[in-house]
Design an enzyme around this catalytic site. Structure first.
Site, mmCIF file in Angstrom:
data_model
loop_
_atom_site.group_PDB
_atom_site.id
_atom_site.type_symbol
_atom_site.label_atom_id
_atom_site.label_comp_id
_atom_site.label_asym_id
_atom_site.label_seq_id
_atom_site.Cartn_x
_atom_site.Cartn_y
_atom_site.Cartn_z
ATOM 1 C CG ASP A 69 -2.140 0.907 0.963
ATOM 2 O OD1 ASP A 69 -2.077 1.752 0.047
ATOM 3 O OD2 ASP A 69 -3.142 0.788 1.694
HETATM 4 C C1 BGC Z 1 -4.961 3.255 0.149
HETATM 5 C C2 BGC Z 1 -5.033 2.311 -1.018
HETATM 6 C C3 BGC Z 1 -4.827 3.055 -2.304
HETATM 7 C C4 BGC Z 1 -3.485 3.752 -2.236
HETATM 8 C C5 BGC Z 1 -3.165 4.526 -3.498
HETATM 9 C C6 BGC Z 1 -3.729 4.141 0.124
HETATM 10 O O1 BGC Z 1 -3.834 5.185 1.047
HETATM 11 O O2 BGC Z 1 -5.001 2.543 1.365
HETATM 12 O O3 BGC Z 1 -6.272 1.637 -1.022
HETATM 13 O O4 BGC Z 1 -4.915 2.192 -3.391
HETATM 14 O O5 BGC Z 1 -3.503 4.679 -1.152
HETATM 15 O O6 BGC Z 1 -3.978 5.630 -3.614
#
Ligand code: BGC
Length: 806
Positions: free
Chosen positions: A233
């Site tokens: 993530d």
């Molecule tokens: C989120 C993800 C997301 C990623 C990219 C993170 O803060 O938890 O679900 O895909 O950011 O935006």
């Protein structure tokens, strides 16, 4: 690059530095190319229900703009359709919008289990039940990947809350882990074959998910056969080498090459064998190959996608209550007053990284005005964010007094649910509740239309005539709501999560989101209906509930060893669709066994004309008669006399039949664990939970008497005094300031800043902050402000000089 051999060949032509360079982003959304070998950069973007491709400034919090794209209903609403073929079509549309924009990886679906109704991202997730979550996620994945775009099943795993999401240690016993939290992912991998999986920020039983060898290697790859790539993530890397060893290839976003150098050093010093890196590089090369853009990817048909968004919403709306057939409304229904801000300013998606810039958005108010109904007026009735407004209330009551029916649009507002924040209670805003009470006192029939991505307490439910749950229905939601209200569409959605009477009824309610270092899943397998049914707790609306304008009769349940057949007849006067649910009751489950009373083991949605009869064939899900044995680490079939139930909801059982299953005798997994036998898991003691876990509980609170380190989070500065406290208050209060400046999405994300580990400040700054500067900041928050400030200045100067000379 079309065979594994050619991938291997390409990898062996790469230098160590080139290989390491593939392991982290070039910037926020793209990977690094290797021009010498013709390896391209690829783009990854959100998200689960619409493309979020950013043209300008990049962020993962829904702050800056993105290109217009179709905003389909978020997972919370897609789930209530229970319609895998619909999700596959939505997935294909998402995939084609991504392909047309040269996006290789779409960061979704999210399929974490809804453990608690207050979790801030529940709107991005499907269900409290792993079968619903896994099946529907698999369908979405198949659709997305049918367009040559990789899906990313996220957030793996046990990302059950937003509070302290980047550091929280989710303490969960092995049985609940496999039966509840991993099972949806297992199904999604088995039936959807995602090309990527995104590891979650949190720790699972002490180890970061992204470094968890047991999760990423033993479970995901060895046991489930996942052959794709694991991406972190955003900012979710902790120890780069540990992540690589566990099976995480790509770290996002860019770390300005810092962690690539860590990988190179680990290989050169022999800390890891180069073959570990080679495996990860091959996974990356395979992803690039799988998602190679087709030169003639057509432009996406945005008009057709809007129609699909409307259709998806129509199939997802859940009619919770309909007394005396007040719905559907007809032109003869009389004068209609439309009340409630959500009619004109709809909520159809949540905040955060999944925020889509819709190609258009339809409001229910416009659709009502364009309908044949006699709409006599509209009043907002209340102000968002629970701001008092006696004037709005008065005007709404005046309008209602002239009407024959009130359509009351209530809901959770933008400040209530968002990524990075959990809700603090399960109530609607007080001003909405007051308006509802005063409207009820007028004795005009009321139809409530609810917006929001999670259950709310509905104290007025029995006093209004109908409730239609529009959930978060995407950009076509407004039109879909009106088509259901007027009977052009017969509602067919069913809840994919239980609606408790009150928050206190949820077994994790006492501790959820309130603890600091750990989150204890004391309720184990008893999540959602598995708890309410076992403990005998009444609910407002059960899992699987949803009404129709017609009626369905169930007959002839025939059970075989692998599947059951059920005959369903549309006994009403209009066409409709029924979600037939198959539950299985374990032998003696209601007695003193550590088992849920009944569990969903299959479902099918069937469309029927009036009078039409169809037989639906439903196969039992994998593990329908199994439990996960934590001692041997394997699933075991438990023999005995089971009952198969054909049901219209978890509490509307229509038919029963018994079936004998061969297997071993029940495992005694609850010796001495009284509350796990009775299901009263809201009362589990420390001893019981420790016995279930087989180890002592780690401290649930932060230790405030030691200096903060890179691994601690910014929120731990709270109450430490001096600069640390100032830093905390500035970030904490910035939320109010941003709200005043009219930036609600940004305001919601101040929690994100507080929950950031210090190390991520450096990693996510795109090179602006390095580790030396970070360490200086830590000196400042640890009580040596001036010394740290001097150190910071010196580190900044040295960093600047180094960057200029590059
Ligand atoms: C989120 C993800 C997301 C990623 C990219 C993170 O803060 O938890 O679900 O895909 O950011 O935006």
């Amino acid at each position: 690059m079309s065979t594994p051999d050619s991938i291997r060949g390409l990898r062996s032509a790469m230098t160590l530095a080139e290989k390491a360079s593939l392991m982290s982003g070039a910037n926020f959304w793209n990977t690094k190319p290797v021009p010498r070998l013709g390896i391209p950069s690829i783009m990854l973007t959100d998200g689960p229900h619409g493309l979020r491709k950013q043209g300008g400034a990049a962020d993962h919090l829904g702050l800056n703009d993105s290109l217009p794209a179709t905003c389909f209903p978020p997972a919370v609403a897609l789930a209530t359709s229970w319609d895998a073929s619909l999700l596959a079509r939505v997935g294909a549309a998402l995939g084609s919008e991504a392909a047309a924009e040269r996006v290789s990886v779409l960061l979704g679906p999210g399929l974490n289990i809804k453990r608690n109704p207050l979790a801030g991202r529940n709107f991005e997730y499907f269900s409290e039940d792993p079968l619903v979550a896994g099946r529907l996620a698999a369908a979405l994945i198949r659709g997305i990947q049918s367009r040559g775009v990789a899906a990313s099943a996220k957030h793996f795993a046990v990302n059950s809350q937003e509070t302290h999401r980047m550091s929280i240690d989710e303490i969960v016993d092995e049985r609940a882990l496999h039966e509840i939290y991993l099972e949806g992912f297992r199904i999604a991998v088995a039936e959807g074959d995602p090309w990527t999986v995104m590891s979650s920020y949190n720790r699972v039983n002490g180890t970061y998910a992204n470094e968890n060898v047991s999760l990423l290697r033993d479970v995901l790859r060895t046991s489930w056969g996942f052959d794709g790539l694991v991406v972190t993530d955003w900012g979710g890397n902790n120890d780069r080498v540990a992540g690589l060893v566990a099976g995480n290839a790509l770290e996002m976003p860019s770390t300005d090459g810092v962690t690539d150098r860590v990988i190179i050093a680990a290989v050169e010093s022999g800390t890891i064998d180069e073959s570990v890196l080679d495996d990860r590089v091959e996974e990356m090369l395979r992803l690039i190959e799988r998602t190679a853009p087709s030169p003639d990817a057509p432009a996406a048909d945005l008009d057709a996608h809007h129609d699909l968004a409307v259709e998806a919403a129509e199939n997802s709306l859940v009619l919770l209550r309909n007394e005396n057939g007040i719905l559907p409304l007809a032109p003869e229904s009389g004068r209609i007053a439309v009340i409630g801000d959500f009619a004109a300013v709809p909520r159809y998606q949540g905040s955060g990284s999944s925020l889509v810039n819709p190609t258009r958005a339809e409001t229910a108010l416009d659709a009502l005005r364009a309908s044949a109904l006699d709409v006599i007026g509209y009043e907002p009735g209340f102000a968002r964010r629970d701001r008092p407004s006696a004037r709005r209330l008065r005007r709404a009551l005046r309008l209602a007094a002239r009407a024959d029916r009130v359509l009351l649009f209530l809901g959770l507002d933008e400040s209530a649910e968002a990524e990075a924040v959990d809700r603090t209670h399960m109530r609607l805003a007080a001003n909405q509740l007051q308006l509802t009470r005063e409207l009820i006192a007028l004795n005009v029939p009321i139809v409530v239309v609810l917006a929001g991505g999670a259950p709310v307490e509905l104290p007025f439910a029995d006093e209004v005539d109908a409730i239609l749950n529009s959930s978060l229905a995407g950009q076509g939601g407004g039109r879909a709501v009106v088509r259901v209200l007027t009977g052009q569409v017969n509602p067919s959605g069913k809840l994919a999560e239980s609606y408790p009477l009150r928050y206190a009824d949820v077994p994790s309610s006492a501790t959820f989101g309130r603890t600091e270092a750990t989150s204890e899943h004391r309720e184990s397998i008893y999540v959602g209906y598995r708890y309410f049914d076992k403990a005998g707790v009444s609910v407002r609306y059960p899992f699987g509930h949803g009404l129709s304008y017609t009626t369905f009769a169930y007959s002839d349940l025939i059970v075989g060893p692998a599947a059951a057949d059920i005959t369903v007849t549309n006994t009403g006067e209009v066409a409709g669709s029924e979600v037939v649910q198959l539950y299985i009751e374990a032998p003696d489950a209601a007695d003193e066994r550590f088992r849920a009373i009944r569990e969903l083991r299959g479902f099918a949605k069937v469309a029927l004309q009036p009078g039409e009869i169809k037989t639906v064939h439903i196969e039992y899900a994998d593990h329908a008669f199994d439990i996960y044995d934590p001692v041997s680490g394997a699933w075991r079939t438990i023999g005995g006399e089971y009952t198969v139930l054909a049901a219209a909801s978890s509490r509307d059982i229509r038919l029963r039949a018994s079936i004998r299953v061969e297997g071993q005798g029940d495992l005694d997994l609850a010796s001495g664990l009284e509350h796990y036998r009775s299901g009263h898991v809201d009362r589990v003691t420390d001893d019981e939970f420790q016995t279930l876990l087989g180890r002592e509980l780690p401290p649930a609170t932060w230790q405030s008497n030691r200096p903060l380190t890179r691994d601690d989070i910014v929120a731990q500065t709270k109450g430490r005094g001096g600069f640390a406290s100032v830093l905390y208050s500035v970030i904490d209060r910035s939320s109010d300031v941003l709200m005043l400046l009219g930036r609600p999405h940004a305001a919601n994300n101040t929690r994100f800043a507080l929950d950031l580990p210090f190390r991520s400040i450096a990693r996510m700054s795109g090179g602006a902050v390095n580790d030396a500067m970070l360490d200086a900041l830590l000196v400042m928050v640890n009580g040596r402000f001036w010394r740290g400030a001097r150190q910071l200045f010196a580190a900044w100067r040295a960093h600047r000089r180094a960057r200029l000379s590059e």
